[in-house]
Design an enzyme around this catalytic site. Structure first.
Site, PDB file in Angstrom:
ATOM      1  N   GLY A   8      19.472   4.404 -16.309  1.00  0.00           N
ATOM      2  CA  GLY A   8      20.846   4.651 -15.806  1.00  0.00           C
ATOM      3  C   GLY A   8      21.708   5.111 -16.991  1.00  0.00           C
ATOM      4  N   LEU A   9      21.947   6.444 -16.978  1.00  0.00           N
ATOM      5  CA  LEU A   9      23.040   6.815 -17.951  1.00  0.00           C
ATOM      6  C   LEU A   9      24.422   7.312 -17.500  1.00  0.00           C
ATOM      7  CD1 LEU A   9      20.372   8.935 -20.292  1.00  0.00           C
ATOM      8  CD2 LEU A   9      21.596   6.841 -20.935  1.00  0.00           C
ATOM      9  N   GLY A  13      26.036   3.065 -18.728  1.00  0.00           N
ATOM     10  CA  GLY A  13      24.700   3.046 -19.447  1.00  0.00           C
ATOM     11  C   GLY A  13      24.582   3.826 -20.719  1.00  0.00           C
ATOM     12  N   ASN A 101      26.849  -4.566 -11.772  1.00  0.00           N
ATOM     13  CA  ASN A 101      27.816  -5.674 -10.842  1.00  0.00           C
ATOM     14  C   ASN A 101      26.965  -6.227  -9.476  1.00  0.00           C
ATOM     15  OD1 ASN A 101      30.059  -6.082 -12.243  1.00  0.00           O
ATOM     16  ND2 ASN A 101      30.852  -4.197 -11.905  1.00  0.00           N
ATOM     17  N   SER A 127      31.142  -6.924 -19.195  1.00  0.00           N
ATOM     18  CA  SER A 127      32.530  -6.334 -19.139  1.00  0.00           C
ATOM     19  C   SER A 127      33.088  -5.812 -20.269  1.00  0.00           C
ATOM     20  CB  SER A 127      33.323  -7.845 -18.897  1.00  0.00           C
ATOM     21  OG  SER A 127      35.013  -7.304 -18.569  1.00  0.00           O
ATOM     22  N   LYS A 181      30.528 -12.989 -13.650  1.00  0.00           N
ATOM     23  CA  LYS A 181      30.932 -11.905 -13.834  1.00  0.00           C
ATOM     24  C   LYS A 181      31.796 -11.654 -12.517  1.00  0.00           C
ATOM     25  CE  LYS A 181      31.838  -7.622 -15.402  1.00  0.00           C
ATOM     26  NZ  LYS A 181      32.161  -6.813 -14.186  1.00  0.00           N
ATOM     27  N   HIS A 184      34.949 -13.259 -12.701  1.00  0.00           N
ATOM     28  CA  HIS A 184      35.705 -12.621 -13.686  1.00  0.00           C
ATOM     29  C   HIS A 184      36.603 -11.265 -13.001  1.00  0.00           C
ATOM     30  CE1 HIS A 184      36.266  -8.811 -16.528  1.00  0.00           C
ATOM     31  NE2 HIS A 184      36.304  -9.508 -17.495  1.00  0.00           N
ATOM     32  N   ASN A 185      35.817 -10.781 -12.498  1.00  0.00           N
ATOM     33  CA  ASN A 185      36.511  -9.623 -11.585  1.00  0.00           C
ATOM     34  C   ASN A 185      37.549  -9.876 -10.548  1.00  0.00           C
ATOM     35  OD1 ASN A 185      34.647  -8.015 -13.052  1.00  0.00           O
ATOM     36  ND2 ASN A 185      34.043  -6.862 -11.532  1.00  0.00           N
ATOM     37  N   GLU A 188      40.414 -10.672 -12.616  1.00  0.00           N
ATOM     38  CA  GLU A 188      40.745  -9.257 -12.922  1.00  0.00           C
ATOM     39  C   GLU A 188      41.916  -8.599 -11.931  1.00  0.00           C
ATOM     40  OE1 GLU A 188      38.571  -5.033 -13.330  1.00  0.00           O
ATOM     41  OE2 GLU A 188      37.849  -6.686 -14.569  1.00  0.00           O
ATOM     42  N   TYR A 189      41.293  -8.491 -10.774  1.00  0.00           N
ATOM     43  CA  TYR A 189      42.010  -8.151  -9.611  1.00  0.00           C
ATOM     44  C   TYR A 189      43.312  -8.640  -9.354  1.00  0.00           C
ATOM     45  CZ  TYR A 189      38.187  -5.846  -6.984  1.00  0.00           C
ATOM     46  OH  TYR A 189      36.954  -5.110  -6.391  1.00  0.00           O
ATOM     47  N   ARG A 286      44.717  -4.586  -2.334  1.00  0.00           N
ATOM     48  CA  ARG A 286      44.404  -3.268  -2.434  1.00  0.00           C
ATOM     49  C   ARG A 286      43.952  -2.700  -1.131  1.00  0.00           C
ATOM     50  NH1 ARG A 286      40.040  -3.119  -7.710  1.00  0.00           N
ATOM     51  NH2 ARG A 286      41.468  -4.190  -9.327  1.00  0.00           N
ATOM     52  N   ARG A 444      43.824 -30.001  16.983  1.00  0.00           N
ATOM     53  CA  ARG A 444      42.435 -29.848  16.999  1.00  0.00           C
ATOM     54  C   ARG A 444      41.846 -31.055  18.260  1.00  0.00           C
ATOM     55  NH1 ARG A 444      39.073 -30.943  13.215  1.00  0.00           N
ATOM     56  NH2 ARG A 444      37.677 -29.062  13.381  1.00  0.00           N
ATOM     57  N   HIS A 450      38.424 -33.269  18.694  1.00  0.00           N
ATOM     58  CA  HIS A 450      37.923 -33.180  17.185  1.00  0.00           C
ATOM     59  C   HIS A 450      38.085 -34.349  16.509  1.00  0.00           C
ATOM     60  CE1 HIS A 450      36.570 -29.089  17.496  1.00  0.00           C
ATOM     61  NE2 HIS A 450      37.604 -28.755  17.843  1.00  0.00           N
TER      62      HIS A 450
END
Length: 466
Positions: A8-9, A13, A101, A127, A181, A184-185, A188-189, A286, A444, A450
């Site tokens: 995967g380049l 990558g 990811n 990351s 990870k 982490h993201n 980040e968001y 977003r 409830r 409940h």
């Protein structure tokens, strides 16, 4: 025979491949399209010991046993397809490393499925973007410890270094690396949206130019808010469009894309029953941005009554800085709480202090605040969300009025501030001794029988409300 292989380049990558090569490891590379491999070899590879291959069989046969193969491909089905293609050529003890990811539950599944073939699997969170991949990323490997040991030397050498220590550690069992990870993201968001909200208030409330906002961001980056995301934010504000010598950011369409990790964070929080409203608000921000046409239409339907606010520029900027610090702390708090809970539920055995340590360099959310968070968590390892600590309380309370002020300004100016508002409400919710949930539980019980508990008697109760 080469030390390791990479498939995967793409941007990540090829930069990771160069990083490995520059650390004196021999590397075999393969890409789905032959042209991409040839371009990589012709344009990027210099003195690195990197050999190109154009079919899976010869690629696998070029590797020393046990073979170690890094996959740098799109998450989901492409990973499963590639594993299926590799398996006929792999032998007992060979190792596949997923550096994409991937969803952590997919990693859990793949580890279990590959046991039948005696092929090992490591989920590797990476990351740092393309720069980090080339010059030293933060690496989050998860799987069997003995599996990690097969590539520990390589990973430690290619990782970023902070205080002479590599930003890589064995995170934990099974899908722990990809789980961390993912969180982490999610953080980040949230940090990205918080900074963007501050930008919006400065340009619409204080009427500052992009350069003036960049100057403010730069000053903040030199202080407590110092972080990679703040650094790139001030550089973005300074960057001019080559076509008209005006700030490029002014010409970028206000629709933020996403690749799914933030959404997975929100879903996982709900599944684990851990409150993470700020992380979820970052995803919602977003999603809202994506409905550009709808926003244009609605902006012409709903009249925004002009409010003549006489904002004190210096105070507003001061309060924005403090509010961003408040938000950043809350975002890390929610993320670490999720990591600690997942570690218990999924038996990942994650050391959250070590996770924070490897986030100090290489990664997108590296920030000066992390040193403070490590200090807090090391004082009490049972403090799962940082909040049960006097230093934390003093830190947050010292910035609460600023956060409230910024929230009020945003409302008066009709400026959305999801991170600022949600982080404040989350904090208020956790320090509220007597919440309104008693009424919700009564509701409830009213419509669904409940039941409820009482504050003055032990037991479970139900009332015939009519």
């Amino acid at each position: 025979m080469n030390d390791i292989g990479l498939i995967g380049l793409g941007v990540m990558g090829e930069n990771l491949a160069l990083n490995i090569g520059r650390n004196n490891y021999s590397l075999s590379v393969l890409n789905r399209t032959i042209e991409k491999t040839k371009m990589f070899m012709e344009q990027k590879v210099r003195d690195e010991n990197i050999m190109p291959f154009y079919d899976i069989k010869s690629f696998v046969e070029s590797l020393e046993r046990p073979r170690k193969i890094i996959l740098m491909v799109k998450s989901g089905e492409p990973v499963d397809n590639l594993i299926h293609e590799l398996l006929p050529y792999l032998e007992n003890g060979d190792l596949i490393i997923d550096g994409g990811n991937s969803y952590f539950k997919d990693t859990d599944r793949r580890i279990e499925e590959l046991k039948a073939s005696n092929v090992l699997y490591l989920g590797l969170g990476i990351s740092g973007g393309e720069y980090g991949a080339l010059n030293g990323p933060s690496l989050m490997p998860g799987g069997l410890l003995e599996t990690y040991k097969l590539v520990e030397d390589i990973l430690l050498n290619i990782a970023a270094k902070v205080d002479s220590k590599p930003c890589c550690t064995y995170v934990g069992d099974d899908g722990a690396g990809h789980f961390v990870k993912m969180i982490h993201n999610g953080i980040e968001y949230g940090i990205m949206l918080g900074i963007s909200e501050a930008y919006n208030i400065m340009r619409k409330g204080l009427m500052l130019s992009s350069k003036e906002i960049g100057d403010t961001f730069k000053k903040w980056n030199d202080g407590e808010l110092g972080s990679y995301l703040m650094e790139i934010s001030y550089k973005i504000m300074y960057h001019e469009d080559e076509n008209n010598n005006r700030p490029l950011v002014d010409f970028i369409l206000d629709k933020a894309e996403q690749k799914g990790t933030g959404k997975w964070t929100s879903i996982t929080a709900l599944e684990l029953g851990i409150p993470a409203p700020s992380l979820t608000a970052a995803v919602d921000g977003r999603l809202i941005s994506h409905f550009k046409e709808e926003r244009i239409k609605l902006s012409n339907v709903f009249e925004k009554k002009k409010v003549n606010l006489s904002l004190d520029k210096e105070k507003t900027i001061y309060d924005l800085e403090k509010s961003l610090l408040f938000n950043q702390f809350i975002l890390f708090s929610q993320g670490i709480w999720l990591i600690n809970e997942a570690s218990n539920v999924y038996n990942y055995n994650i050391d959250s202090a070590e996770v924070l340590r490897i986030w100090k360099g290489g990664c997108i959310i590296r920030a000066k605040m992390i040193n403070f968070l490590i200090e807090i968590i090391n004082e009490d390892r049972e403090n799962i969300n940082f909040l049960n600590n006097k230093k934390s309380v003093d830190f947050l309370l010292g910035k609460f009025n600023s956060t409230k002020h910024i929230s009020n300004i945003a409302k008066d100016l009709y400026i959305p501030a999801l991170i600022h508002n949600t982080s404040m409400d989350y904090f208020l919710g956790l320090i509220e001794e007597n919440s309104a949930a008693n009424l919700m539980q009564a509701q409830r019980d009213y419509f669904g029988a409940h039941t409820y508990e009482r504050v003055d008697s032990e037991g479970i109760f139900h009332t015939e409300w009519e």
